[in-house]
Design a protein around this motif. Structure first.
Motif, PDB file in Angstrom:
ATOM      1  N   MET A   1      -3.803   0.381   6.154  1.00  0.00           N
ATOM      2  CA  MET A   1      -2.411   0.356   6.606  1.00  0.00           C
ATOM      3  C   MET A   1      -1.572  -0.682   5.884  1.00  0.00           C
ATOM      4  SD  MET A   1      -4.235  -2.042   8.163  1.00  0.00           S
ATOM      5  CE  MET A   1      -5.249  -0.990   9.229  1.00  0.00           C
ATOM      6  N   LYS A   2      -2.201  -1.530   5.078  1.00  0.00           N
ATOM      7  CA  LYS A   2      -1.492  -2.607   4.408  1.00  0.00           C
ATOM      8  C   LYS A   2      -0.810  -2.115   3.115  1.00  0.00           C
ATOM      9  CE  LYS A   2      -2.787  -6.074   7.113  1.00  0.00           C
ATOM     10  NZ  LYS A   2      -1.846  -6.914   7.865  1.00  0.00           N
ATOM     11  N   THR A   3       0.257  -2.810   2.752  1.00  0.00           N
ATOM     12  CA  THR A   3       0.976  -2.446   1.535  1.00  0.00           C
ATOM     13  C   THR A   3       0.105  -2.630   0.308  1.00  0.00           C
ATOM     14  OG1 THR A   3       2.906  -3.370   2.645  1.00  0.00           O
ATOM     15  CG2 THR A   3       3.200  -2.667   0.372  1.00  0.00           C
ATOM     16  N   TYR A   4      -0.771  -3.618   0.326  1.00  0.00           N
ATOM     17  CA  TYR A   4      -1.616  -3.848  -0.846  1.00  0.00           C
ATOM     18  C   TYR A   4      -2.612  -2.714  -1.053  1.00  0.00           C
ATOM     19  CZ  TYR A   4      -5.332  -5.843   2.201  1.00  0.00           C
ATOM     20  OH  TYR A   4      -6.304  -6.058   3.149  1.00  0.00           O
ATOM     21  N   ALA A   5      -3.012  -2.031   0.037  1.00  0.00           N
ATOM     22  CA  ALA A   5      -3.891  -0.861  -0.110  1.00  0.00           C
ATOM     23  C   ALA A   5      -3.138   0.271  -0.804  1.00  0.00           C
ATOM     24  CB  ALA A   5      -4.403  -0.416   1.255  1.00  0.00           C
ATOM     25  N   TYR A   6      -1.891   0.449  -0.413  1.00  0.00           N
ATOM     26  CA  TYR A   6      -1.039   1.447  -1.075  1.00  0.00           C
ATOM     27  C   TYR A   6      -0.869   1.089  -2.560  1.00  0.00           C
ATOM     28  CZ  TYR A   6       3.124   4.178  -2.190  1.00  0.00           C
ATOM     29  OH  TYR A   6       4.007   5.030  -2.781  1.00  0.00           O
ATOM     30  N   TYR A   7      -0.568  -0.171  -2.823  1.00  0.00           N
ATOM     31  CA  TYR A   7      -0.394  -0.642  -4.196  1.00  0.00           C
ATOM     32  C   TYR A   7      -1.643  -0.363  -5.024  1.00  0.00           C
ATOM     33  CZ  TYR A   7      -0.033  -4.155  -7.961  1.00  0.00           C
ATOM     34  OH  TYR A   7      -0.032  -4.802  -9.168  1.00  0.00           O
TER      35      TYR A   7
END
Length: 389
Positions: A177-183
């Motif tokens: 759910m974190k933005t860094y996972a998306y990144y």
């Protein structure tokens, strides 16, 4: 190098080019400030990632000390990604809401050699940027080596495999759910003159990572365009994956079995001989349960599902249970008194429509026919069902 390109090639796109930045005024702001030294008289730009490229938001001319400060409208529906750029050097950061983020860097090495404070996501993004730079360096060294083409190909693949395992374990699956996972999903590498994606949604293994992040983002940020875009990517990748797996087994699966509602539709005969469609249950929260009545523990499992059904059916729960038993008569006897939808699946087809490795396997589908949780995400079946009702 042909093998590398065939496995990694995707259409080149802007790194992280998913999602739409909210530009409306919302009375909440975030601030990013700090200093970029060794760039006197250069313009420092703050830019936002958008689906069609980068959107320039503001700029400032740097003085000798490099101090800067930007205040912008805070994201509304979900975290967003931005970058600071001086000429061809840039560093990426994320904003969850109304943070004050401090960044300090030297211009020549600002892409990876910087200090960031005020955001865990930004700190993780920096870790990923450093890892990506190290990966690129290792690949470049291999490509310049005196190894044979086959040895170069194998070495690059081994380095990539180890890198992806680390990123999946430590970043993507750890907190999807974190933005860094998306990144992390959108990191690129260069091989020759080509920019290639590390994780490819059309790759049969990588699509699971896209699906995990997509599901988590849609749960946590239901209005996020990034989450919706990831779901579309994962859905297309899933359809390709299932078709490829089915072809290997000698049968075909139509791509339109993967519906626009983001679930793979099933249209199977129930224990009364009526064809029941999974998508026809739209408006209810559906527990899609793959079950084997001949297995040990089946009766205890059915009692557990009865308790869930009796407790939550009036609130909108439905169970669509797919039996994978070979003995049809036995299945009908076992399901005759069950109050939910009980259908019998063709074992080979269903195994390749959904990732079924062991039984039972559960998926939770929300009232909009969206698959919101799978076996990897479900930790407490009752609690996870209840929060979607």
């Amino acid at each position: 190098m042909k093998k590398i390109f065939s496995r990694l090639f995707v259409l080149c796109a802007v790194v992280l080019a998913s999602g739409v930045i909210v530009s409306c005024k919302n009375n909440k702001t975030f601030t990013v400030k700090g200093n970029i030294t060794q760039a006197e008289d250069s313009l420092l730009y703050i830019e936002a990632f958008q689906a069609d490229g980068m959107l320039q938001l503001d700029s400032v001319k740097l003085s000798k000390d490099g101090d800067f400060s930007f205040s912008m409208d805070a994201p509304v529906d979900a975290p967003e990604l931005y970058r600071l750029r001086v000429s061809g050097q840039f560093l990426t950061f994320s904003v969850d809401s109304t943070e004050v983020i401090t960044i300090k860097a030297d211009y020549p090495t600002m892409a990876t050699n910087y200090i960031v404070e005020g955001s865990e996501n930004c700190a993780k993004i920096k870790e990923l940027a450093v890892k990506q730079m190290d990966l690129q360096t290792r690949i470049d060294q291999i490509l310049k080596s005196s190894l044979s083409n086959i040895e170069i190909n194998d070495s690059v693949e081994n380095v990539l495999k180890a890198y992806k395992q680390d990123i999946l374990r430590s970043y993507i699956y750890k907190e999807p759910m974190k933005t860094y996972a998306y990144y992390a999903l959108f990191q690129n590498i260069s091989i020759g003159n080509s920019q290639l994606r590390v994780f490819d949604p059309n790759n049969v293994d990588d699509v699971k990572a896209f699906g995990a992040v997509a599901t988590s983002w849609q749960q946590n940020y239901p209005e996020s365009d990034k989450g919706k875009s990831l779901h579309e990517m994962a859905l297309r990748g899933l359809a390709n994956k299932k078709q490829a797996e089915a072809a290997e087994q000698g049968f075909a699966i139509d791509a339109d079995k993967v519906t626009e509602t983001e679930i793979i539709d099933l249209k199977l005969l129930d224990n009364k001989g009526v064809r029941r469609s999974l998508t026809s249950l739209k408006g209810k929260v559906v527990l899609l349960d793959f079950h084997l009545f001949a297995a040990d523990g089946s009766q205890a499992r059915i009692l557990e599902l009865r308790e869930l059904y009796n407790k939550y059916h009036d609130r909108g729960l439905e169970i669509y249970q797919v039996a994978l038993d070979e003995d049809e008569h036995f299945w009908k006897m076992q399901t005759d008194a069950l109050p939910w939808v009980s259908v019998k699946g063709d074992g080979s087809v269903n195994v390749y429509l959904y990732d079924i490795e062991t039984l039972p396997v559960d998926y939770i589908i929300n009232r909009n026919n969206q698959l919101v949780m799978g076996p990897r995400e479900i930790k407490n079946l009752e609690a996870d069902i209840a929060r979607h009702l």
